[in-house]
Design a protein around this motif. Structure first.
Motif, PDB file in Angstrom:
ATOM      1  N   VAL A  83       0.413  -0.765  -0.092  1.00 46.08           N
ATOM      2  CA  VAL A  83       0.024   0.018   0.314  1.00 46.08           C
ATOM      3  C   VAL A  83       1.182   1.274   0.107  1.00 46.08           C
ATOM      4  O   VAL A  83       1.012   2.532  -1.562  1.00 46.08           O
ATOM      5  N   LEU A  97       1.212   3.727  -3.143  1.00 46.21           N
ATOM      6  CA  LEU A  97       0.594   5.203  -2.688  1.00 46.21           C
ATOM      7  C   LEU A  97      -0.117   6.275  -3.923  1.00 46.21           C
ATOM      8  O   LEU A  97      -0.934   6.737  -3.739  1.00 46.21           O
ATOM      9  N   GLN A 157      -0.731   5.457  -7.439  1.00 44.89           N
ATOM     10  CA  GLN A 157      -1.860   5.093  -8.269  1.00 44.89           C
ATOM     11  C   GLN A 157      -3.121   5.151  -7.101  1.00 44.89           C
ATOM     12  O   GLN A 157      -3.995   4.934  -7.996  1.00 44.89           O
ATOM     13  N   LEU A 158      -2.889   4.733  -5.829  1.00 48.13           N
ATOM     14  CA  LEU A 158      -4.067   4.986  -4.829  1.00 48.13           C
ATOM     15  C   LEU A 158      -4.981   5.697  -5.161  1.00 48.13           C
ATOM     16  O   LEU A 158      -6.027   5.875  -4.915  1.00 48.13           O
ATOM     17  N   LEU A 164      -6.988   2.637  -7.602  1.00 46.29           N
ATOM     18  CA  LEU A 164      -6.221   1.252  -7.086  1.00 46.29           C
ATOM     19  C   LEU A 164      -7.297   1.471  -5.990  1.00 46.29           C
ATOM     20  O   LEU A 164      -7.763   2.167  -4.889  1.00 46.29           O
ATOM     21  N   SER A 165      -7.725   0.083  -5.424  1.00 50.19           N
ATOM     22  CA  SER A 165      -8.080  -0.326  -4.291  1.00 50.19           C
ATOM     23  C   SER A 165      -7.476  -0.867  -3.291  1.00 50.19           C
ATOM     24  O   SER A 165      -6.361  -1.831  -3.910  1.00 50.19           O
ATOM     25  N   GLY A 166      -7.603   0.394  -2.434  1.00 48.18           N
ATOM     26  CA  GLY A 166      -5.925   0.078  -1.507  1.00 48.18           C
ATOM     27  C   GLY A 166      -6.273  -0.975  -0.824  1.00 48.18           C
ATOM     28  O   GLY A 166      -5.330  -1.932  -0.488  1.00 48.18           O
ATOM     29  N   LEU A 188      -5.956  -4.533  -1.976  1.00 44.70           N
ATOM     30  CA  LEU A 188      -4.271  -4.576  -2.406  1.00 44.70           C
ATOM     31  C   LEU A 188      -3.519  -4.893  -1.309  1.00 44.70           C
ATOM     32  O   LEU A 188      -2.524  -5.668  -1.444  1.00 44.70           O
TER      33      LEU A 188
END
Length: 169
Positions: free
Chosen positions: A123, A127, A129-130, A134-136, A139
């Protein structure tokens, strides 16, 4: 060293025929437990034996050492440049070293340390890309599961090597 001397003494007694097959130390401890159980009642003897067990299922101290081993392995794995996912190999290495050095099984502690470290690293490394969508949570769950499995596999093989090295031939 004392165990080896005791084993030689038992072998010598067995050859001479004086061994009766009864361990004096074990007999005395059983008699003591029975006397404690008779004087306090059946319920207290059950609690007495459960609190005197030497092993526990979870130890905070072992968890801290597991985080240290996994974290150290991840740092060493992260030092390899231009190769992706080397931190995950570091989790495997940390679990292996911990299993090699630990005298007891600590799968729960090492699994927790590997899962949390793997998920948090994934994560934190992704960070930016979150923020882009993007679903943290997903991930963290995937990387945590991979970290958990790698830590447990490393611990298993470390314990296996330890038992092979310490086994009498």
């Amino acid at each position: 060293m004392a165990e080896r001397t005791e084993e030689r003494t038992r072998d010598a007694d067995a050859k001479s025929g004086s061994d009766l097959g009864v361990d004096v130390g074990t007999t005395e401890s059983v008699e003591t437990d029975v006397a404690v159980g008779e004087s306090r009642g059946a319920e207290s003897s059950v609690t007495e034996t459960s609190t005197t067990d030497s092993g526990s299922y979870f130890s905070l101290r072992a968890l801290l050492f597991a985080f240290g081993a996994v974290g150290g392995g991840m740092v060493l794995g992260g030092l390899i440049p231009l190769v992706p996912f080397t931190e995950l190999v570091g989790i495997l290495l940390g679990g292996f070293v911990y299993g090699l050095l630990a005298s007891e099984r600590r799968y729960a502690e090492l699994g927790l340390a590997g899962g949390l470290s793997g998920g948090a690293t994934a994560v934190l490394s992704l960070l930016p890309q979150l923020a882009a969508g993007l679903s943290g949570t997903r991930l963290f769950a995937i990387a945590g599961g991979v970290g958990l499995v790698l830590a447990l596999v490393g611990h298993y093989f470390g314990r296996d090597l330890r038992s092979g090295l310490t086994k009498d031939l």
